[in-house]
Design an enzyme around this catalytic site. Structure first.
Site, mmCIF file in Angstrom:
data_model
loop_
_atom_site.group_PDB
_atom_site.id
_atom_site.type_symbol
_atom_site.label_atom_id
_atom_site.label_comp_id
_atom_site.label_asym_id
_atom_site.label_seq_id
_atom_site.Cartn_x
_atom_site.Cartn_y
_atom_site.Cartn_z
ATOM 1 N N LYS A 1 12.164 -5.391 6.775
ATOM 2 C CA LYS A 1 11.789 -6.794 6.918
ATOM 3 C C LYS A 1 12.951 -7.657 7.407
ATOM 4 O O LYS A 1 12.731 -8.730 7.984
ATOM 5 C CB LYS A 1 11.232 -7.317 5.591
ATOM 6 N N TYR B 1 2.696 -3.574 10.007
ATOM 7 C CA TYR B 1 3.445 -3.661 8.743
ATOM 8 C C TYR B 1 3.664 -2.282 8.127
ATOM 9 O O TYR B 1 4.793 -1.918 7.766
ATOM 10 C CB TYR B 1 2.694 -4.575 7.776
ATOM 11 N N SER C 1 10.883 -1.965 2.614
ATOM 12 C CA SER C 1 11.027 -3.409 2.841
ATOM 13 C C SER C 1 12.366 -3.819 3.446
ATOM 14 O O SER C 1 12.521 -4.976 3.844
ATOM 15 C CB SER C 1 10.805 -4.173 1.536
ATOM 16 N N TYR D 1 13.170 -9.487 -4.428
ATOM 17 C CA TYR D 1 11.937 -9.923 -5.095
ATOM 18 C C TYR D 1 12.277 -10.762 -6.324
ATOM 19 O O TYR D 1 13.150 -11.620 -6.258
ATOM 20 C CB TYR D 1 11.049 -8.717 -5.436
#
Length: 309
Positions: free
Chosen positions: A67, A191, A64, A243
């Site tokens: 991202k 992705y 991630s 997160y």
């Protein structure tokens, strides 16, 4: 205040002695094979120094953390129109939760949870085949790090696709609300592949240096993004980069950061340096356990915080 090189060595030595290393991510089978004893850390300062310790040159799956770079690219493509499809708020829920999507009509809370990053991938698909969009992302990261050896780990990408049932659910749910403009499997292909990019701590810190330098590559002086956009990407990293552990990371470390379930963290000390740390074992929120501790210790040793006077 110790010299940064000595501080990195001290942190790496202390982390090597710790036994409480967290648990590797086994829900992606390829990640479950990584040695949890690995630890690397790197810093790239705005005055051009590249300092490393531990396994800083061992490539790992950035997951991630990618991202941050896809968000940067998508903002370059569509500007603030992106925020009509993705929010800017912390989620307070696990990174692969579908619960909020139901309550918020298919609009993900932010671009760093899985649903938000899938929408960003969908934006990057516009006018491209998936292979072209994936290539654009990889070339952008290679350009930022000035390193053409950075690759996508095809085995990790295949492992993610084979086990990515929740991500398929997220994509299909958003498609039902019209928030994906391409077929879900196409956006997911982009992705899965950008999450499977493999980089070392050294390469990752080099790729992130523009965010520590007002949007400019300090080695060349060339602008990657505007200073305002660099600040806003940093703000997203601070508030949403870990997160549902983002608040705790901001409280303990005090700098923008973005984690990945491969055990990496990209950290930004505005005006000073970009940092990358890697330790594969994760805490309960899916963030690198020792990586978070290491950055907290380093920030305290160097008196780094965006909240410091």
């Amino acid at each position: 205040m110790p010299e940064l090189e000595h501080a990195l060595a001290d942190v790496a030595a202390e982390m090597a002695e710790r036994s409480d290393r967290g648990d590797v991510a086994t829900y992606i089978p390829q990640l479950g094979k990584v040695d949890p004893k690995r630890f690397g850390i790197a810093a790239v300062t705005n005055d051009g120094r590249v300092l490393v310790a531990g396994d800083a040159d061992q490539a790992f799956s950035i997951q991630s953390i990618s991202k941050v770079f896809t968000l940067t690219l998508a903002l370059g493509n569509v500007g603030d129109a992106l925020w009509q499809r993705v929010g800017r708020e912390p989620s307070g829920n696990p990174f692969n939760s579908i619960v909020q999507l139901e309550h918020e009509n298919g609009i993900p809370r932010n671009p760093f949870i899985n649903a938000g990053a899938i929408v960003v991938s969908d934006i990057l698909l516009a006018g491209h085949q998936p292979r072209e969009a994936i290539g654009e992302i990889l070339r952008f990261i290679q350009f930022l790090a000035d390193d053409e050896t950075i690759i996508i780990d095809r085995e990790v990408a295949a492992s993610e696709r084979a086990t990515g049932y929740r991500n398929f659910a997220l994509a299909n749910y958003m498609k039902s609300f019209g928030n994906l403009h391409h077929a879900p499997e196409l956006a997911l292909g982009v992705y899965f592949h950008h999450c499977a990019i493999a980089m070392s701590c050294r390469q990752l810190a080099l790729a992130g240096r523009f965010l520590a330098n007002g949007g400019k590559n300090p080695a060349t002086g060339h602008s990657v993004v505007s200073a305002e956009r660099a600040r806003r990407i940093g703000a997203m990293m601070l508030t949403c980069g870990h997160y549902d552990g983002s608040g705790d990371f901001a409280f303990r470390v005090g700098i923008p950061g973005k984690s990945g379930v491969g055990g990496g963290i990209l950290g930004i000390v505005p005006g000073v340096a970009s940092l990358a740390v890697w330790s594969p074992g994760l805490n309960a929120n899916g963030n690198s356990k020792l990586g978070s501790i290491a950055l907290e210790k380093l920030a305290r040793m160097m008196n780094w915080s965006i909240f410091a006077p």
